[in-house]
Write an enzyme that holds these catalytic residues in place. Structure first.
Site, PDB file in Angstrom:
ATOM      1  N   SER A 149       0.957   3.433  -2.616  1.00  0.00           N
ATOM      2  CA  SER A 149       0.737   4.879  -3.450  1.00  0.00           C
ATOM      3  C   SER A 149       0.784   5.778  -2.846  1.00  0.00           C
ATOM      4  O   SER A 149       0.833   6.600  -3.118  1.00  0.00           O
ATOM      5  CB  SER A 149      -0.206   4.248  -4.696  1.00  0.00           C
ATOM      6  OG  SER A 149      -1.198   3.472  -3.851  1.00  0.00           O
ATOM      7  N   GLY A 161       1.090  -1.476   0.580  1.00  0.00           N
ATOM      8  CA  GLY A 161       0.071   0.049   0.050  1.00  0.00           C
ATOM      9  C   GLY A 161       0.712   1.595   0.177  1.00  0.00           C
ATOM     10  O   GLY A 161       0.431   2.410   0.673  1.00  0.00           O
ATOM     11  N   LYS A 170      -9.862  -5.344  11.986  1.00  0.00           N
ATOM     12  CA  LYS A 170      -8.308  -4.785  13.219  1.00  0.00           C
ATOM     13  C   LYS A 170      -7.633  -5.436  14.584  1.00  0.00           C
ATOM     14  O   LYS A 170      -6.736  -6.358  14.748  1.00  0.00           O
ATOM     15  CB  LYS A 170      -8.626  -2.712  13.477  1.00  0.00           C
ATOM     16  CG  LYS A 170      -8.484  -2.417  12.104  1.00  0.00           C
ATOM     17  CD  LYS A 170      -6.891  -2.933  11.428  1.00  0.00           C
ATOM     18  CE  LYS A 170      -6.417  -1.953   9.964  1.00  0.00           C
ATOM     19  NZ  LYS A 170      -4.979  -1.529   9.253  1.00  0.00           N
TER      20      LYS A 170
END
Length: 293
Positions: free
Chosen positions: A11, A9, A159
C-alpha cells in the site's frame, strides 16, 4: 518469462514501488494490503486505475500478514487462478527508540509483523511451490539485519531472526528448485521514518538522561539525509533490484545489499565462506547421504 507475483505491504513505500515496477515489466502482480475496501480503499482504487490506464496486470488483494486465515485466503485465491511463482515479503515496521523502553507487547507486535508474518506467508505458498519444484521467495531485510545498532535493538532483533529463518529455508528448499533470498537495503526515503513506533514506557526513556532524545535525533538525521536526494537513498533502487532478482535465473545470491553500503557487503563476503563450509559439512547428515556410505 512473465510470472505471477504476490507482494506484501504494497500500500505504500518500497512495496508500492515494487508492485508497479514489476507490473510495468508485464508480470501479473497481486499487491496485497490490509483493508483495501476500507482505510486503504483510495490506494487500491488508484492502483486499479493506474493498471487499467497502462493495460497492466496489477490487482490489489486483501492480506494481513498477522492473520493466518487472511494469508491463507489470499494465497488460495491466487492459486485458484494461476500458479504463484514469486512471493515478496515486504511488509514490516521499524521501531526506533531506547531498547529497554519497548514493552514486551511492543516487541511481540514487531516480531508478529517482521518475523511471524514471513512464517505465515511462506507456509501458505510453499506446499504448492514444492509440488511444482519451482518458486522464488524474496524477503526484504535491512542493513539492520546484519548489524546491531543503538535505538534499533527491537528492529535489529526482528530482522536478525528473519535472516536466520529465511537462510535456513534457502538450504532446505534448494532440492525443490526454490530460491529463498534476502534483500538488505540501507536507509531509503520511505515513510518508515515517519511511522516508526516509539517505545511506550516513558518512565524508562526519561531515566536515560541525554539519551532520551536519541530517537528524535536519529530520525531527524534520516529525514535530513533523505531531503538531499542522494541517488543511493532513492527507494526506486530497491524496487529495481527486486525486479532484477525476479527476472534472474537460478542460482541467485542468498543476500543482495542495496543503497549505502555501511559495511554490509564486507560482512557478507567475510561470513559467506564460513557459512558455506558449515553447510557443506552438514549436508551429508541432513540429506541422509551419510547413512548410505
Amino acid at each position: 518469462m512473465l510470472k505471477t507475483i504476490l507482494i506484501t505491504g504494497a500500500s505504500r513505500g518500497i512495496g508500492l514501488l515494487t508492485a508497479k515496477s514489476l507490473a510495468a515489466q508485464g508480470h501479473h502482480v497481486y499487491a496485497s494490503m490490509r483493508d483495501p475496501y476500507g482505510r486503504n480503499l483510495s490506494i487500491a482504487n488508484d492502483l486499479r486505475a493506474w493498471a487499467n490506464r497502462n493495460n497492466l496486470k496489477l490487482e490489489p488483494i486483501e492480506l494481513d500478514v498477522c492473520d493466518e486465515t487472511s494469508v491463507e485466503s489470499a494465497v488460495g485465491v491466487i492459486e485458484s487462478r494461476a500458479p504463484l511463482d514469486v512471493l515478496i515479503n515486504n511488509a514490516g515496521i521499524m521501531p526506533t527508540g531506547l531498547t529497554e523502553a519497548y514493552t514486551v507487547d511492543q516487541v511481540k507486535e514487531t516480531f508478529d509483523v517482521n518475523m511471524l508474518g514471513i512464517v505465515r506467508t511462506c507456509r501458505a505458498v510453499l506446499p504448492d511451490m514444492r509440488k511444482r519444484n519451482s518458486g522464488l521467495l524474496i524477503h526484504l531485510s535491512s542493513a539492520a539485519g546484519r548489524f546491531a545498532m543503538p535505538f534499533f535493538g527491537v528492529y535489529c532483533a526482528s530482522k536478525w531472526a528473519m535472516e536466520a529463518y529465511c537462510e535456513a529455508l534457502h538450504y532446505e528448499l534448494e532440492p525443490f528448485g526454490i530460491d529463498s533470498i534476502l534483500v538488505e537495503p540501507s536507509g531509503h526515503g520511505t515513510d518508515l521514518v515517519q511511522t516508526a513506533p516509539a517505545p511506550a514506557n516513558d518512565e524508562r526513556v526519561n531515566s536515560y538522561g541525554l539519551l532520551a532524545d536519541g530517537r528524535d535525533r536519529l530520525l531527524d538525521m534520516f529525514k535530513s539525509m533523505f531531503t538531499q536526494n542522494d541517488p543511493a537513498t532513492d527507494a526506486n533502487n530497491v524496487a529495481a533490484k527486486i525486479v532484477q532478482l525476479v527476472e534472474t535465473d537460478r542460482p541467485r545470491a542468498i543476500r543482495t545489499q542495496v543503497g549505502l553500503d555501511m559495511g554490509v557487503d564486507a560482512l557478507n563476503a567475510a561470513t559467506a565462506p564460513i557459512q558455506a563450509q558449515l553447510i557443506e559439512n552438514l549436508k551429508p547428515v541432513y540429506t541422509g547421504e551419510a547413512g548410505n556410505t
